[in-house]
Design a protein around this motif. Structure first.
Motif, PDB file in Angstrom:
ATOM      1  N   MET A  98       0.855  -1.164   0.000  1.00  0.00           N
ATOM      2  CA  MET A  98       0.000   0.000   0.000  1.00  0.00           C
ATOM      3  C   MET A  98       0.905   1.231   0.000  1.00  0.00           C
ATOM      4  N   THR A  99       0.661   2.119  -0.939  1.00  0.00           N
ATOM      5  CA  THR A  99       1.467   3.334  -1.007  1.00  0.00           C
ATOM      6  C   THR A  99       0.967   4.357   0.010  1.00  0.00           C
ATOM      7  N   ILE A 100       1.764   5.380   0.222  1.00  0.00           N
ATOM      8  CA  ILE A 100       1.378   6.425   1.177  1.00  0.00           C
ATOM      9  C   ILE A 100       0.102   7.127   0.720  1.00  0.00           C
ATOM     10  N   THR A 101       0.012   7.379  -0.574  1.00  0.00           N
ATOM     11  CA  THR A 101      -1.172   8.054  -1.102  1.00  0.00           C
ATOM     12  C   THR A 101      -2.431   7.226  -0.881  1.00  0.00           C
ATOM     13  N   SER A 102      -2.364   5.939  -1.171  1.00  0.00           N
ATOM     14  CA  SER A 102      -3.557   5.104  -0.990  1.00  0.00           C
ATOM     15  C   SER A 102      -3.892   4.948   0.486  1.00  0.00           C
ATOM     16  N   ALA A 103      -2.885   4.942   1.358  1.00  0.00           N
ATOM     17  CA  ALA A 103      -3.154   4.877   2.800  1.00  0.00           C
ATOM     18  C   ALA A 103      -3.863   6.136   3.277  1.00  0.00           C
ATOM     19  N   LEU A 104      -3.426   7.293   2.784  1.00  0.00           N
ATOM     20  CA  LEU A 104      -4.077   8.557   3.167  1.00  0.00           C
ATOM     21  C   LEU A 104      -5.495   8.654   2.614  1.00  0.00           C
ATOM     22  N   VAL A 105      -5.680   8.203   1.388  1.00  0.00           N
ATOM     23  CA  VAL A 105      -7.021   8.230   0.798  1.00  0.00           C
ATOM     24  C   VAL A 105      -7.948   7.293   1.565  1.00  0.00           C
ATOM     25  N   LEU A 106      -7.464   6.119   1.917  1.00  0.00           N
ATOM     26  CA  LEU A 106      -8.279   5.185   2.704  1.00  0.00           C
ATOM     27  C   LEU A 106      -8.671   5.801   4.036  1.00  0.00           C
ATOM     28  N   TYR A 107      -7.717   6.452   4.713  1.00  0.00           N
ATOM     29  CA  TYR A 107      -8.030   7.084   5.998  1.00  0.00           C
ATOM     30  C   TYR A 107      -9.033   8.219   5.817  1.00  0.00           C
ATOM     31  N   ALA A 108      -8.873   9.028   4.773  1.00  0.00           N
ATOM     32  CA  ALA A 108      -9.797  10.147   4.540  1.00  0.00           C
ATOM     33  C   ALA A 108     -11.215   9.648   4.268  1.00  0.00           C
ATOM     34  N   VAL A 109     -11.333   8.600   3.473  1.00  0.00           N
ATOM     35  CA  VAL A 109     -12.660   8.039   3.187  1.00  0.00           C
ATOM     36  C   VAL A 109     -13.288   7.486   4.465  1.00  0.00           C
ATOM     37  N   LEU A 110     -12.511   6.752   5.248  1.00  0.00           N
ATOM     38  CA  LEU A 110     -13.027   6.220   6.518  1.00  0.00           C
ATOM     39  C   LEU A 110     -13.431   7.351   7.457  1.00  0.00           C
ATOM     40  N   TRP A 111     -12.610   8.405   7.518  1.00  0.00           N
ATOM     41  CA  TRP A 111     -12.894   9.516   8.431  1.00  0.00           C
ATOM     42  C   TRP A 111     -14.204  10.196   8.060  1.00  0.00           C
TER      43      TRP A 111
END
Length: 101
Positions: A1-14
């Protein structure tokens, strides 16, 4: 998992969690009986957004950690969602020792 996809996943969950948490314990003007003229009775009087943002951040972090381990461990892969076999068979992997078989 790249940093970008990790941040996008967190933003969607948030944001998904925040939209669920917002209406919890919402005190409207109609509930308190103090409706300001020109406003709707359902307008929030006490919304407690700071507390809800903190709860959302904690809940999203817990969900993110769980999903991170599921995604990176390979327990669930994209091929698990290929119900119509459009991706074809999985490619064969080469032996670790470098021999042909």
């Amino acid at each position: 998992m790249t940093i970008t996809s990790a941040l996008v996943l967190y933003a969607v969950l948030w944001f998904m969690t925040f939209l669920i948490v917002i209406p919890i314990r919402l005190e409207t003007q109609g509930d308190l009986g103090e409706v300001v003229p020109g406003t709707h009775a359902g307008a929030p009087e006490n919304h407690h957004l700071k507390t809800k943002a903190k709860i959302t951040t904690l809940a999203a972090a817990v969900m993110w950690v769980g999903l991170y381990f599921i995604i990176t461990s390979g327990v669930i892969s994209i091929r698990d969602f290929d119900w119509f076999n459009r991706m074809g068979d999985a490619p064969a992997t080469a032996p670790v020792d470098g021999t042909d078989g």
